[in-house]
Motif scaffolding. Structure first.
Motif, PDB file in Angstrom:
ATOM      1  N   GLN A 106       5.716   2.980 -23.486  1.00  0.00           N
ATOM      2  CA  GLN A 106       5.117   1.880 -22.735  1.00  0.00           C
ATOM      3  C   GLN A 106       5.359   0.529 -23.428  1.00  0.00           C
ATOM      4  OE1 GLN A 106       1.441   3.470 -21.677  1.00  0.00           O
ATOM      5  NE2 GLN A 106       1.114   2.091 -19.953  1.00  0.00           N
ATOM      6  N   GLU A 107       5.149   0.534 -24.738  1.00  0.00           N
ATOM      7  CA  GLU A 107       5.283  -0.719 -25.495  1.00  0.00           C
ATOM      8  C   GLU A 107       6.718  -1.202 -25.573  1.00  0.00           C
ATOM      9  OE1 GLU A 107       3.490   0.258 -29.198  1.00  0.00           O
ATOM     10  OE2 GLU A 107       1.446  -0.024 -28.418  1.00  0.00           O
ATOM     11  N   THR A 108       7.638  -0.248 -25.807  1.00  0.00           N
ATOM     12  CA  THR A 108       9.022  -0.661 -25.995  1.00  0.00           C
ATOM     13  C   THR A 108       9.650  -1.194 -24.717  1.00  0.00           C
ATOM     14  OG1 THR A 108       9.216   1.135 -27.586  1.00  0.00           O
ATOM     15  CG2 THR A 108      11.269   0.089 -26.921  1.00  0.00           C
ATOM     16  N   TYR A 109       9.370  -0.534 -23.613  1.00  0.00           N
ATOM     17  CA  TYR A 109      10.139  -0.850 -22.403  1.00  0.00           C
ATOM     18  C   TYR A 109       9.371  -1.575 -21.302  1.00  0.00           C
ATOM     19  CZ  TYR A 109      13.177   2.538 -24.643  1.00  0.00           C
ATOM     20  OH  TYR A 109      13.958   3.202 -25.543  1.00  0.00           O
ATOM     21  N   TRP A 110       8.054  -1.438 -21.312  1.00  0.00           N
ATOM     22  CA  TRP A 110       7.315  -1.922 -20.150  1.00  0.00           C
ATOM     23  C   TRP A 110       6.277  -2.984 -20.470  1.00  0.00           C
ATOM     24  CZ3 TRP A 110       9.006  -0.390 -15.393  1.00  0.00           C
ATOM     25  CH2 TRP A 110       9.829   0.731 -15.350  1.00  0.00           C
ATOM     26  N   SER A 111       6.329  -3.545 -21.671  1.00  0.00           N
ATOM     27  CA  SER A 111       5.275  -4.515 -21.981  1.00  0.00           C
ATOM     28  C   SER A 111       5.795  -5.949 -22.079  1.00  0.00           C
ATOM     29  CB  SER A 111       4.565  -4.126 -23.282  1.00  0.00           C
ATOM     30  OG  SER A 111       5.497  -4.194 -24.333  1.00  0.00           O
ATOM     31  N   ARG A 112       7.108  -6.110 -22.261  1.00  0.00           N
ATOM     32  CA  ARG A 112       7.639  -7.466 -22.436  1.00  0.00           C
ATOM     33  C   ARG A 112       7.500  -8.277 -21.138  1.00  0.00           C
ATOM     34  NH1 ARG A 112       8.789 -11.805 -22.693  1.00  0.00           N
ATOM     35  NH2 ARG A 112      10.394 -12.970 -23.788  1.00  0.00           N
ATOM     36  N   PHE A 113       7.756  -7.625 -20.009  1.00  0.00           N
ATOM     37  CA  PHE A 113       7.633  -8.280 -18.704  1.00  0.00           C
ATOM     38  C   PHE A 113       6.754  -7.422 -17.797  1.00  0.00           C
ATOM     39  CE2 PHE A 113      11.814  -9.409 -20.394  1.00  0.00           C
ATOM     40  CZ  PHE A 113      11.653 -10.787 -20.496  1.00  0.00           C
ATOM     41  N   PRO A 114       5.886  -8.040 -17.017  1.00  0.00           N
ATOM     42  CA  PRO A 114       5.020  -7.254 -16.148  1.00  0.00           C
ATOM     43  C   PRO A 114       5.826  -6.516 -15.080  1.00  0.00           C
ATOM     44  CG  PRO A 114       4.766  -9.612 -15.731  1.00  0.00           C
ATOM     45  CD  PRO A 114       5.658  -9.482 -16.911  1.00  0.00           C
ATOM     46  N   ASP A 115       5.516  -5.259 -14.866  1.00  0.00           N
ATOM     47  CA  ASP A 115       6.127  -4.461 -13.794  1.00  0.00           C
ATOM     48  C   ASP A 115       7.650  -4.382 -13.835  1.00  0.00           C
ATOM     49  OD1 ASP A 115       3.558  -4.106 -12.772  1.00  0.00           O
ATOM     50  OD2 ASP A 115       3.707  -6.013 -11.672  1.00  0.00           O
ATOM     51  N   ALA A 116       8.207  -4.470 -15.024  1.00  0.00           N
ATOM     52  CA  ALA A 116       9.662  -4.339 -15.096  1.00  0.00           C
ATOM     53  C   ALA A 116      10.053  -3.610 -16.365  1.00  0.00           C
ATOM     54  CB  ALA A 116      10.332  -5.709 -15.059  1.00  0.00           C
ATOM     55  N   TYR A 117      11.142  -2.891 -16.252  1.00  0.00           N
ATOM     56  CA  TYR A 117      11.707  -2.198 -17.407  1.00  0.00           C
ATOM     57  C   TYR A 117      12.601  -3.187 -18.142  1.00  0.00           C
ATOM     58  CZ  TYR A 117      14.999   0.716 -19.997  1.00  0.00           C
ATOM     59  OH  TYR A 117      15.786   1.262 -20.975  1.00  0.00           O
ATOM     60  N   PHE A 118      12.332  -3.407 -19.413  1.00  0.00           N
ATOM     61  CA  PHE A 118      13.123  -4.332 -20.209  1.00  0.00           C
ATOM     62  C   PHE A 118      14.156  -3.541 -21.004  1.00  0.00           C
ATOM     63  CE2 PHE A 118      13.212  -6.900 -24.329  1.00  0.00           C
ATOM     64  CZ  PHE A 118      14.302  -7.631 -23.907  1.00  0.00           C
ATOM     65  N   ALA A 119      15.409  -3.824 -20.693  1.00  0.00           N
ATOM     66  CA  ALA A 119      16.507  -3.034 -21.243  1.00  0.00           C
ATOM     67  C   ALA A 119      16.866  -3.436 -22.672  1.00  0.00           C
ATOM     68  CB  ALA A 119      17.735  -3.192 -20.348  1.00  0.00           C
ATOM     69  N   GLY A 120      16.415  -4.613 -23.121  1.00  0.00           N
ATOM     70  CA  GLY A 120      16.793  -5.069 -24.455  1.00  0.00           C
ATOM     71  C   GLY A 120      18.117  -5.815 -24.485  1.00  0.00           C
ATOM     72  N   ASP A 121      18.684  -6.050 -23.305  1.00  0.00           N
ATOM     73  CA  ASP A 121      19.959  -6.754 -23.227  1.00  0.00           C
ATOM     74  C   ASP A 121      19.781  -8.149 -22.638  1.00  0.00           C
ATOM     75  OD1 ASP A 121      21.879  -4.949 -24.247  1.00  0.00           O
ATOM     76  OD2 ASP A 121      21.811  -3.784 -22.399  1.00  0.00           O
ATOM     77  N   MET A 123      15.642   7.735 -14.671  1.00  0.00           N
ATOM     78  CA  MET A 123      14.988   6.984 -15.741  1.00  0.00           C
ATOM     79  C   MET A 123      14.393   7.931 -16.777  1.00  0.00           C
ATOM     80  SD  MET A 123      11.678   5.664 -13.612  1.00  0.00           S
ATOM     81  CE  MET A 123      10.680   4.945 -14.905  1.00  0.00           C
ATOM     82  N   LEU A 124      14.361   7.483 -18.022  1.00  0.00           N
ATOM     83  CA  LEU A 124      13.713   8.288 -19.055  1.00  0.00           C
ATOM     84  C   LEU A 124      12.279   8.558 -18.629  1.00  0.00           C
ATOM     85  CD1 LEU A 124      12.746   6.095 -22.138  1.00  0.00           C
ATOM     86  CD2 LEU A 124      13.295   5.139 -19.922  1.00  0.00           C
ATOM     87  N   ARG A 125      11.780   9.717 -18.970  1.00  0.00           N
ATOM     88  CA  ARG A 125      10.384  10.012 -18.647  1.00  0.00           C
ATOM     89  C   ARG A 125       9.489   9.650 -19.820  1.00  0.00           C
ATOM     90  NH1 ARG A 125      12.906  10.204 -14.407  1.00  0.00           N
ATOM     91  NH2 ARG A 125      12.517  11.756 -12.782  1.00  0.00           N
ATOM     92  N   GLY A 126      10.092   9.291 -20.925  1.00  0.00           N
ATOM     93  CA  GLY A 126       9.285   8.836 -22.046  1.00  0.00           C
ATOM     94  C   GLY A 126       9.997   9.022 -23.364  1.00  0.00           C
ATOM     95  N   ILE A 127       9.261   8.742 -24.432  1.00  0.00           N
ATOM     96  CA  ILE A 127       9.736   9.015 -25.784  1.00  0.00           C
ATOM     97  C   ILE A 127       9.001  10.270 -26.215  1.00  0.00           C
ATOM     98  CG2 ILE A 127       9.773   8.198 -28.174  1.00  0.00           C
ATOM     99  CD1 ILE A 127       9.999   5.343 -27.067  1.00  0.00           C
ATOM    100  N   TRP A 128       9.754  11.256 -26.650  1.00  0.00           N
ATOM    101  CA  TRP A 128       9.215  12.575 -26.987  1.00  0.00           C
ATOM    102  C   TRP A 128       8.028  12.428 -27.941  1.00  0.00           C
ATOM    103  CZ3 TRP A 128      10.122  16.784 -24.359  1.00  0.00           C
ATOM    104  CH2 TRP A 128       9.834  18.046 -24.905  1.00  0.00           C
ATOM    105  N   GLY A 129       6.877  12.883 -27.491  1.00  0.00           N
ATOM    106  CA  GLY A 129       5.692  12.880 -28.339  1.00  0.00           C
ATOM    107  C   GLY A 129       5.065  11.515 -28.589  1.00  0.00           C
ATOM    108  N   ASP A 130       5.530  10.482 -27.895  1.00  0.00           N
ATOM    109  CA  ASP A 130       5.001   9.150 -28.184  1.00  0.00           C
ATOM    110  C   ASP A 130       4.935   8.272 -26.928  1.00  0.00           C
ATOM    111  OD1 ASP A 130       4.093   6.933 -29.521  1.00  0.00           O
ATOM    112  OD2 ASP A 130       5.701   6.904 -31.010  1.00  0.00           O
ATOM    113  N   PRO A 131       4.052   8.650 -25.990  1.00  0.00           N
ATOM    114  CA  PRO A 131       3.987   7.899 -24.729  1.00  0.00           C
ATOM    115  C   PRO A 131       3.663   6.417 -24.923  1.00  0.00           C
ATOM    116  CG  PRO A 131       2.202   9.543 -24.873  1.00  0.00           C
ATOM    117  CD  PRO A 131       3.129   9.791 -26.016  1.00  0.00           C
ATOM    118  N   LYS A 132       2.901   6.127 -25.971  1.00  0.00           N
ATOM    119  CA  LYS A 132       2.511   4.736 -26.194  1.00  0.00           C
ATOM    120  C   LYS A 132       3.723   3.875 -26.559  1.00  0.00           C
ATOM    121  CE  LYS A 132      -0.928   2.345 -28.715  1.00  0.00           C
ATOM    122  NZ  LYS A 132      -1.062   2.444 -30.161  1.00  0.00           N
TER     123      LYS A 132
END
Ligand code: 6R9
Length: 660
Positions: free
Chosen positions: A489-504, A477-486
């Motif tokens: 978190q917002e892009t991938y982990w905020s749409r659904f609780p405790d799940a990675y949202f792939a955008g698909d 898994m990606l460890r983050g967005i370079w220089g932008d941890p926030k």
């Protein structure tokens, strides 16, 4: 998702079991699923020790206490380059070909063994170290498809210097922003590369990117490929071959922490500036090697593998460089385009080098369909034993064509779903286990947990659609967005609780198989019915006259969005369409296609507009740029076209529309 919207793909009932012969020799069997289900972390620990050589063994498999920031294989130390190169030489496989390189100009080839690769990566690492590159320094790589691209990446990995490969088709501006964001100290480029029969310059884009007042770059290493003239900045620019010659022959590689960043790769988000996705060394290497073994079924002592992706995309990172090389496989690397100098070039390469495993993209397959079956039929493709697909949903027609005309109705097909962010394959058939369905990536591979959920994050029932999520962390898994941890978190982990949202978006069929239908940003809402662009595209492409289709949702006063389709006709249908148009009956074909979609999906899916076009706008990685088609459909000025593979396509389309 409306019921009408679901029917088309889910009625696919053909299944293709692996043959007994394939099953008997396959690397993975059902027991892998059982083992992963029983103890997921234990399973990953086993894969980690099986596929990767650790200088220091890890003490803990996973630390998820600071979710969504994961750490895998804690305490472990390794060198990715040693894993991909040195150790094959050490165990006596130095004479094995690592790369059969095929240049675009016919007859220009290079075969590089693992021993030779070992010599080159050592010199390249020393040359970079001489320029001051060390652990943690980022290096930008902007190269054509030549062996030096892989060598440069591996040399960086050897030094613990994260590489940031920028696809050679990106503009100077795009290169500049990526260099800047990653803080690259050194850029590795070439004078140019061959594309469509002629040399295409790369160095000028680097010069332009570095013309900005402030940039972090100190040195530019230039590979001589085409011999074309280049501007030279003394003190900054150096020839790659001279730097390597001057460098020491041997390089003692050092091990790095499993979580040490291996690379950054930029990918476009829905809006805003591109995201620098970064990956960590240990977990990434484990999952790319594991999937090369169980999904691509690589047998390093007998296979000739060919992934047709460019090294500038994640597919090239994971399935040209790190996965197959960590296994010590032999592979083909091709510099050019599939139609240079003729439309049978791919099949000629398969025939001449006896390629056994081929990994390519649906857009390529549909292009080959458009060119006609007689082209592959002229070549001996009997060496092939497994076919793979990646990058976008593969419509059942393309899948069947691939199986019949390339795979002789014999080779299993693995439709592999994954992303830049996931680092490695996540959902795919296992070729010796799964009875595959045309158009479905089937189920999560052993060790991965994928679900389809509704708006509220609840798992949908079988037969329904929703969003694709990954509910457990995974090694690559990606460890983050370079220089932008926030932003991570917002892009991938905020749409659904405790799940990675792939955008698909995805659907679950009655057997629990996953059908990825495309980005949710490509999902249209027509009169309150949600429909996927790719689903309608699939319906259009199932019409015998259609070679390729792209669908966009255009704003519509009454229905919210209206479906607009752009289609490319198959060669034999073009003449007929032209004569109909000449007779003033141009609407006839459009009507026929609209009715076909209505028949396949339902009247609700009938495109408001169908435009017959000669080409579709695509990025260099083959993704259709629907944003531009949307501009056309909504009668707007066409927006930014800098990432188009061929920028003349948009004027062809708009010209055609004015005439039509
Ligand atoms: C590897 C790669 C990722 C997006 C992904 C999805 C689409 C990739 C797919 C697929 C359906 C497949 N995608 N593989 N959709 N079936 N087998 O392509 O990475 O460039 O980051 O794109 O591509 O939409 O979200 P990337």
């Amino acid at each position: 998702m409306s019921n009408e919207g679901l029917s088309n793909l889910l009625h696919e009932e053909r299944t293709f079991e692996p043959s007994e012969e394939f099953r008997a020799q396959a690397n993975a069997g059902q027991e892998l699923f059982d083992r992963a289900a029983e103890d997921r972390e234990g399973f990953w620990a086993e894969q980690a020790r099986r596929y990767v050589q650790w200088e220091t063994d890890f003490e803990q498999v996973l630390d998820w206490s600071e979710a969504p920031f994961a750490k895998w294989f804690l305490g472990g130390r390794l060198n990715a380059c040693v894993n991909a190169v040195d150790r094959h030489v050490e165990v006596g496989h130095g004479d094995r070909v690592a790369i059969h390189w095929v240049g675009e100009p016919e007859g220009e080839t290079r075969d590089i063994t693992y021993a030779e690769l070992h010599q080159m990566v050592q010199r390249a690492a020393n040359a970079l170290a001489d320029l001051g590159v060390g652990e943690g320094d980022t290096v930008a790589i902007y190269l054509p498809m030549i062996p030096e691209a892989a060598i440069a990446m591996l040399a960086c990995a050897r030094l613990g210097a994260p590489h940031s490969v920028v696809f050679g088709g990106f503009s100077a501006e795009a290169l500049h922003s990526r260099i800047d964001d990653a803080g690259a100290k050194v850029v590795i480029t070439a004078d140019g590369g061959y594309r469509r029969g002629k040399p295409s310059a790369l160095k000028p884009a680097v010069d332009a990117a570095l013309a900005h007042d402030e940039n972090p770059v100190q040195k530019v290493l230039v590979v001589q490929r085409t011999g074309q003239d280049v501007d030279w900045t003394n003190g900054r620019d150096l020839w790659w071959h001279e730097a390597l010659e001057a460098a020491a022959e041997t390089h003692e590689a050092q091990a790095f922490d499993a979580e040490h960043p291996l690379f950054i790769l930029y990918t476009s988000g829905t809006t805003g500036k591109p995201k620098g996705i970064f990956h960590a060394t240990g977990g990434y290497l484990v999952q790319t090697a594991y999937t090369s073994h169980v999904v691509h079924d690589l047998h390093p002592d007998s296979d000739v593998y060919w992934c047709t992706a460019d090294i500038g995309w994640v597919t090239g990172h994971s399935y040209i460089v790190y996965g197959p090389m960590t296994l010590g496989a032999t592979q083909v690397m091709y510099e050019g385009t599939p139609d240079t100098p003729h439309q049978g070039r791919f099949w000629e390469i398969v025939q001449d080098l006896k390629v056994t495993v081929l990994y390519t993209a649906p857009t390529a397959i549909r292009t080959f369909m458009k060119w006609g079956t007689d082209i592959p039929a002229k070549f001996d493709l009997s060496s092939l034993r497994l076919l793979g697909s990646v990058g976008e949903p593969i419509n059942p027609e393309a899948w069947m064509w691939y199986r019949e005309h390339i795979g002789a109705d014999r080779c299993p097909i693995v439709d592999t779903w994954w992303q830049t962010e996931t680092g490695a394959i996540m959902i795919s058939p296992l070729p010796g286990v799964t009875a595959a369905r045309p158009g479905s990536a089937m189920k999560a591979i052993p060790g991965i947990v994928a679900k389809v959920v509704d708006d509220m994050g609840q798992e949908v029932e079988k037969g329904s659609g929703g969003y694709l999520v990954i509910t457990e962390p995974w090694p690559s898994m990606l460890r983050g967005i370079w220089g932008d941890p926030k932003r991570y978190q917002e892009t991938y982990w905020s749409r659904f609780p405790d799940a990675y949202f792939a955008g698909d978006g995805a659907k679950l069929d009655e057997d629990g198989n996953i059908w990825v239908v495309g980005r949710v940003d490509d999902v249209m809402n027509v009169s309150g019915h949600r429909m996927s662009t790719s689903e309608i595209e699939s319906a259009l492409v199932s019409h015998p006259k259609v070679a390729e289709a792209a669908v966009v949702g255009a704003a519509d006063e009454t229905t919210g969005q209206a479906i607009c389709a752009f289609v490319i006709l198959r060669a034999d249908a073009v003449a007929e369409a032209d004569s109909q148009a000449a007779a003033g009956e141009g609407e006839k074909l459009v009507q026929e296609l609209r009715n076909h979609v209505a028949k396949e999906i339902g009247p609700i899916a009938k495109p408001r507009q169908i435009m017959v076009v000669p080409e579709l706008p695509k990025t260099r990685s083959g993704k259709i740029m629907r944003r531009l088609l949307k501009d056309v459909a909504e009668h707007r000025e066409v927006g930014d076209v800098t990432t188009l593979a061929d920028s003349s396509v948009m004027s062809l389309i708009s010209d055609g529309m004015q005439k039509g």
